[in-house]
Design a protein around this motif. Structure first.
Motif, PDB file in Angstrom:
ATOM      1  N   THR A 102       3.396  61.192  51.903  1.00 49.39           N
ATOM      2  CA  THR A 102       1.853  61.591  51.341  1.00 49.39           C
ATOM      3  C   THR A 102       1.712  60.636  49.928  1.00 49.39           C
ATOM      4  OG1 THR A 102       2.005  63.722  51.904  1.00 49.39           O
ATOM      5  CG2 THR A 102       0.323  63.340  50.556  1.00 49.39           C
ATOM      6  N   GLN A 103       2.479  60.729  49.196  1.00 47.30           N
ATOM      7  CA  GLN A 103       2.203  59.739  47.949  1.00 47.30           C
ATOM      8  C   GLN A 103       1.960  58.395  48.406  1.00 47.30           C
ATOM      9  OE1 GLN A 103       5.768  58.847  45.123  1.00 47.30           O
ATOM     10  NE2 GLN A 103       4.421  59.832  43.450  1.00 47.30           N
ATOM     11  N   MET A 104       2.987  58.061  49.193  1.00 44.41           N
ATOM     12  CA  MET A 104       3.132  56.452  49.727  1.00 44.41           C
ATOM     13  C   MET A 104       1.704  56.352  50.252  1.00 44.41           C
ATOM     14  SD  MET A 104       5.527  54.849  52.504  1.00 44.41           S
ATOM     15  CE  MET A 104       7.000  55.426  51.609  1.00 44.41           C
ATOM     16  N   TYR A 105       1.023  57.036  51.088  1.00 42.20           N
ATOM     17  CA  TYR A 105      -0.429  56.995  51.895  1.00 42.20           C
ATOM     18  C   TYR A 105      -1.281  56.699  50.624  1.00 42.20           C
ATOM     19  CZ  TYR A 105      -4.533  57.816  54.381  1.00 42.20           C
ATOM     20  OH  TYR A 105      -5.682  57.576  54.919  1.00 42.20           O
ATOM     21  N   PHE A 106      -1.511  57.697  49.740  1.00 44.55           N
ATOM     22  CA  PHE A 106      -2.384  57.845  48.885  1.00 44.55           C
ATOM     23  C   PHE A 106      -2.279  56.464  47.907  1.00 44.55           C
ATOM     24  CE2 PHE A 106      -2.979  62.086  49.670  1.00 44.55           C
ATOM     25  CZ  PHE A 106      -4.610  62.365  49.622  1.00 44.55           C
ATOM     26  N   VAL A 107      -1.185  55.945  47.617  1.00 44.82           N
ATOM     27  CA  VAL A 107      -0.971  54.762  46.714  1.00 44.82           C
ATOM     28  C   VAL A 107      -1.703  53.581  47.476  1.00 44.82           C
ATOM     29  CG1 VAL A 107       0.578  53.205  45.784  1.00 44.82           C
ATOM     30  CG2 VAL A 107       0.755  55.522  45.342  1.00 44.82           C
ATOM     31  N   HIS A 108      -1.392  53.214  48.759  1.00 44.04           N
ATOM     32  CA  HIS A 108      -1.600  52.245  49.431  1.00 44.04           C
ATOM     33  C   HIS A 108      -3.359  52.356  49.860  1.00 44.04           C
ATOM     34  CE1 HIS A 108       1.845  49.850  50.062  1.00 44.04           C
ATOM     35  NE2 HIS A 108       2.592  51.084  49.985  1.00 44.04           N
ATOM     36  N   SER A 109      -3.593  53.580  50.261  1.00 41.95           N
ATOM     37  CA  SER A 109      -5.115  53.459  50.613  1.00 41.95           C
ATOM     38  C   SER A 109      -6.010  53.474  49.378  1.00 41.95           C
ATOM     39  CB  SER A 109      -5.754  54.801  51.163  1.00 41.95           C
ATOM     40  OG  SER A 109      -5.159  55.889  50.445  1.00 41.95           O
ATOM     41  N   LEU A 110      -5.574  54.053  47.903  1.00 39.28           N
ATOM     42  CA  LEU A 110      -6.288  53.967  46.805  1.00 39.28           C
ATOM     43  C   LEU A 110      -6.327  52.341  46.388  1.00 39.28           C
ATOM     44  CD1 LEU A 110      -5.082  57.181  45.360  1.00 39.28           C
ATOM     45  CD2 LEU A 110      -7.518  56.862  45.674  1.00 39.28           C
ATOM     46  N   SER A 111      -5.484  51.751  46.472  1.00 40.26           N
ATOM     47  CA  SER A 111      -5.149  50.452  45.940  1.00 40.26           C
ATOM     48  C   SER A 111      -6.174  49.606  47.043  1.00 40.26           C
ATOM     49  CB  SER A 111      -3.891  49.848  46.422  1.00 40.26           C
ATOM     50  OG  SER A 111      -3.833  48.484  45.938  1.00 40.26           O
ATOM     51  N   GLY A 112      -6.212  49.874  48.041  1.00 35.02           N
ATOM     52  CA  GLY A 112      -7.283  49.189  48.985  1.00 35.02           C
ATOM     53  C   GLY A 112      -8.804  49.414  48.708  1.00 35.02           C
ATOM     54  N   MET A 113      -9.010  50.706  48.203  1.00 38.15           N
ATOM     55  CA  MET A 113     -10.207  51.390  47.976  1.00 38.15           C
ATOM     56  C   MET A 113     -10.707  50.637  46.418  1.00 38.15           C
ATOM     57  SD  MET A 113     -10.137  55.165  48.496  1.00 38.15           S
ATOM     58  CE  MET A 113      -9.369  55.884  50.052  1.00 38.15           C
ATOM     59  N   GLU A 114      -9.905  50.354  45.608  1.00 38.79           N
ATOM     60  CA  GLU A 114     -10.217  49.608  44.567  1.00 38.79           C
ATOM     61  C   GLU A 114     -10.645  48.212  44.763  1.00 38.79           C
ATOM     62  OE1 GLU A 114      -6.758  50.225  42.084  1.00 38.79           O
ATOM     63  OE2 GLU A 114      -7.827  51.481  40.746  1.00 38.79           O
ATOM     64  N   SER A 115     -10.069  47.670  45.714  1.00 40.61           N
ATOM     65  CA  SER A 115     -10.252  46.159  45.870  1.00 40.61           C
ATOM     66  C   SER A 115     -11.610  46.409  46.632  1.00 40.61           C
ATOM     67  CB  SER A 115      -9.410  45.775  46.880  1.00 40.61           C
ATOM     68  OG  SER A 115      -9.282  44.316  47.179  1.00 40.61           O
ATOM     69  N   GLY A 116     -11.901  47.130  47.530  1.00 35.20           N
ATOM     70  CA  GLY A 116     -13.119  47.266  48.503  1.00 35.20           C
ATOM     71  C   GLY A 116     -14.482  47.510  47.377  1.00 35.20           C
ATOM     72  N   ILE A 117     -14.183  48.617  46.573  1.00 33.98           N
ATOM     73  CA  ILE A 117     -15.355  48.627  45.455  1.00 33.98           C
ATOM     74  C   ILE A 117     -15.557  47.549  44.597  1.00 33.98           C
ATOM     75  CG2 ILE A 117     -15.821  50.105  43.361  1.00 33.98           C
ATOM     76  CD1 ILE A 117     -14.177  52.529  44.594  1.00 33.98           C
ATOM     77  N   LEU A 118     -14.535  46.589  44.159  1.00 34.18           N
ATOM     78  CA  LEU A 118     -14.945  45.449  43.726  1.00 34.18           C
ATOM     79  C   LEU A 118     -15.824  44.247  44.321  1.00 34.18           C
ATOM     80  CD1 LEU A 118     -11.434  44.842  41.794  1.00 34.18           C
ATOM     81  CD2 LEU A 118     -13.625  45.705  40.624  1.00 34.18           C
ATOM     82  N   VAL A 119     -15.385  44.441  45.802  1.00 31.07           N
ATOM     83  CA  VAL A 119     -16.344  43.546  46.563  1.00 31.07           C
ATOM     84  C   VAL A 119     -17.708  44.014  46.602  1.00 31.07           C
ATOM     85  CG1 VAL A 119     -16.762  43.140  48.878  1.00 31.07           C
ATOM     86  CG2 VAL A 119     -14.422  43.015  48.009  1.00 31.07           C
ATOM     87  N   ALA A 120     -18.007  45.388  46.512  1.00 28.66           N
ATOM     88  CA  ALA A 120     -19.212  45.942  46.404  1.00 28.66           C
ATOM     89  C   ALA A 120     -20.055  45.745  45.176  1.00 28.66           C
ATOM     90  CB  ALA A 120     -19.202  47.669  46.702  1.00 28.66           C
ATOM     91  N   MET A 121     -19.167  45.620  44.209  1.00 30.12           N
ATOM     92  CA  MET A 121     -19.800  45.256  42.794  1.00 30.12           C
ATOM     93  C   MET A 121     -19.983  43.941  42.637  1.00 30.12           C
ATOM     94  SD  MET A 121     -17.040  47.599  40.595  1.00 30.12           S
ATOM     95  CE  MET A 121     -17.867  47.843  38.798  1.00 30.12           C
ATOM     96  N   ALA A 122     -19.472  42.890  43.436  1.00 31.14           N
ATOM     97  CA  ALA A 122     -19.658  41.624  43.561  1.00 31.14           C
ATOM     98  C   ALA A 122     -20.896  41.336  44.359  1.00 31.14           C
ATOM     99  CB  ALA A 122     -18.588  40.815  44.060  1.00 31.14           C
ATOM    100  N   PHE A 123     -21.344  42.331  45.281  1.00 31.65           N
ATOM    101  CA  PHE A 123     -22.591  42.123  46.067  1.00 31.65           C
ATOM    102  C   PHE A 123     -23.578  42.589  45.276  1.00 31.65           C
ATOM    103  CE2 PHE A 123     -25.295  44.271  49.325  1.00 31.65           C
ATOM    104  CZ  PHE A 123     -25.837  43.115  49.881  1.00 31.65           C
ATOM    105  N   ASP A 124     -23.597  43.859  44.679  1.00 31.02           N
ATOM    106  CA  ASP A 124     -24.294  44.214  43.686  1.00 31.02           C
ATOM    107  C   ASP A 124     -24.690  43.142  42.787  1.00 31.02           C
ATOM    108  OD1 ASP A 124     -26.028  46.515  41.994  1.00 31.02           O
ATOM    109  OD2 ASP A 124     -24.531  45.291  40.546  1.00 31.02           O
ATOM    110  N   ARG A 125     -23.846  42.239  42.219  1.00 29.73           N
ATOM    111  CA  ARG A 125     -24.072  41.246  41.061  1.00 29.73           C
ATOM    112  C   ARG A 125     -25.026  40.037  41.856  1.00 29.73           C
ATOM    113  NH1 ARG A 125     -25.549  42.548  37.103  1.00 29.73           N
ATOM    114  NH2 ARG A 125     -25.978  44.257  38.187  1.00 29.73           N
ATOM    115  N   TYR A 126     -24.278  39.752  42.961  1.00 24.87           N
ATOM    116  CA  TYR A 126     -25.125  38.797  43.736  1.00 24.87           C
ATOM    117  C   TYR A 126     -26.588  39.177  44.119  1.00 24.87           C
ATOM    118  CZ  TYR A 126     -26.896  36.493  48.122  1.00 24.87           C
ATOM    119  OH  TYR A 126     -27.515  35.976  49.072  1.00 24.87           O
ATOM    120  N   VAL A 127     -26.974  40.346  44.602  1.00 23.78           N
ATOM    121  CA  VAL A 127     -28.286  40.483  44.832  1.00 23.78           C
ATOM    122  C   VAL A 127     -29.028  40.729  43.455  1.00 23.78           C
ATOM    123  CG1 VAL A 127     -29.841  42.403  45.793  1.00 23.78           C
ATOM    124  CG2 VAL A 127     -27.694  42.003  46.993  1.00 23.78           C
TER     125      VAL A 127
END
Length: 315
Positions: A102-127
């Motif tokens: 469970t810990q392993m799953y959360f660590v990897h999924s949350l790491s991916g979420m952080e990266s995805g949120i930074l993409v969303a923030m880049a899109f916000d800056r672009y617009v």
């Protein structure tokens, strides 16, 4: 210590976390900076959530994404650091097989979420910079919620193979994990079988997520820079680029330790194990600590709201 060194078993029901191998005698001293960073991370990210909730002027897409990042940072640090501190302070090394997965799953999924949120923030800056008149109509609350849901689903699905693959391997060598949490590579290296599938998938996930997200972030900033260079004055260019500094710092705080830690564990065979584990600990703490500091220092609304809160307390 004899219980920690046993090797005569089949698949274990529990694993033993060593903490930082080779530095067990210094665990109490090592816990001090990690405990301080964890406290700063919790306080800083809860402060961001509180200020965005109470400050009406911050009810914008960029700050909604920042709240998503703060929640992800809180859960990410909570999934590993409390267990690390319990090892350091109370010698509480055991973790069940299910809790480990469970810990392993959360660590990897949350790491991916952080990266995805930074993409969303880049899109916000672009617009906001390239098409400011359509910013409010493009990034509505509904669109922001859908982007957040897409980030969660992508990360959750990509992290699923980690625990499933780990569960299918037989473990007959030892149940001692040379780490302070159930890191994927550290766990599968205990298996007494060919674990190349797990290793290859971990490398694929790392390169796919960072490669894809890095590509979209780079495309966004190429367009942003093109728009900035079209501005008539140097002051206007610097002021506009200044709105991106916080986001660029957040990207560096996440990607640099993540890539360095992952590659070192796979290819740094001659690097001391305690150094690799310490780097992994830094990776888990640097983004949650730096993100609220970066945005707190760089964002005028945050500084003003914090000053107002402290002023009211003094009066």
């Amino acid at each position: 210590m004899s219980d920690y060194n046993r090797t005569d078993f089949t698949n274990p029901s529990t694993f033993i976390l060593r903490g930082i191998p080779g530095l067990e005698a210094a665990h109490i001293w090592i816990s001090i900076p990690f405990c301080a960073m964890y406290a700063i991370a919790v306080l800083g990210n809860f402060t961001i959530l509180f200020i965005v909730k109470t400050e009406q002027s911050l009810h914008e897409p960029m700050f909604y994404f920042l709240c998503m990042l703060a929640i992800t940072d809180l859960v990410m640090s909570a999934s590993t650091i409390p267990k690390m501190l319990s090892i350091f302070w109370f010698n509480s090394r055991e973790i069940s097989f299910t809790a480990c997965l469970t810990q392993m799953y959360f660590v990897h999924s949350l790491s991916g979420m952080e990266s995805g949120i930074l993409v969303a923030m880049a899109f916000d800056r672009y617009v906001a910079i390239c098409d400011p008149l359509r910013h409010s109509s493009t990034l509505t609350n509904s669109v922001v919620a859908k982007i957040g849901l897409a980030v969660v689903l992508r990360s959750g699905i990509l992290a699923l193979p980690y625990p499933f693959l780990v569960r299918r391997w037989p473990y007959c060598r030892t149940n001692i994990i040379p780490h302070f949490y159930c890191q994927h590579i550290a766990v599968v290296n205990l298996a007494c079988t060919d674990i190349r599938i797990s290793s290859y998938y971990g490398l694929f996930d790392l390169l796919f997520v960072i490669g894809m997200d890095g590509f979209f972030i780079a495309i966004s900033y190429i367009q942003i820079l093109r728009a900035i260079f079209r501005l008539p004055t140097k002051d206007a260019r610097l002021k506009t680029f200044g709105t991106c500094i916080s986001h660029l710092c957040a990207i560096s705080a996440l990607y640099v330790p993540d890539v360095f830690s992952s590659l070192m564990f796979r290819f740094g065979h001659n690097v001391p194990l305690h150094f690799l584990v310490l780097i992994s600990g830094v990776y888990h703490m640097v983004p949650p600590v730096l993100h609220p500091i970066i945005y707190g220092v760089r964002t005028k609304q945050f500084r003003g709201r914090l000053l107002e809160l402290f002023t009211h307390k003094d009066t």
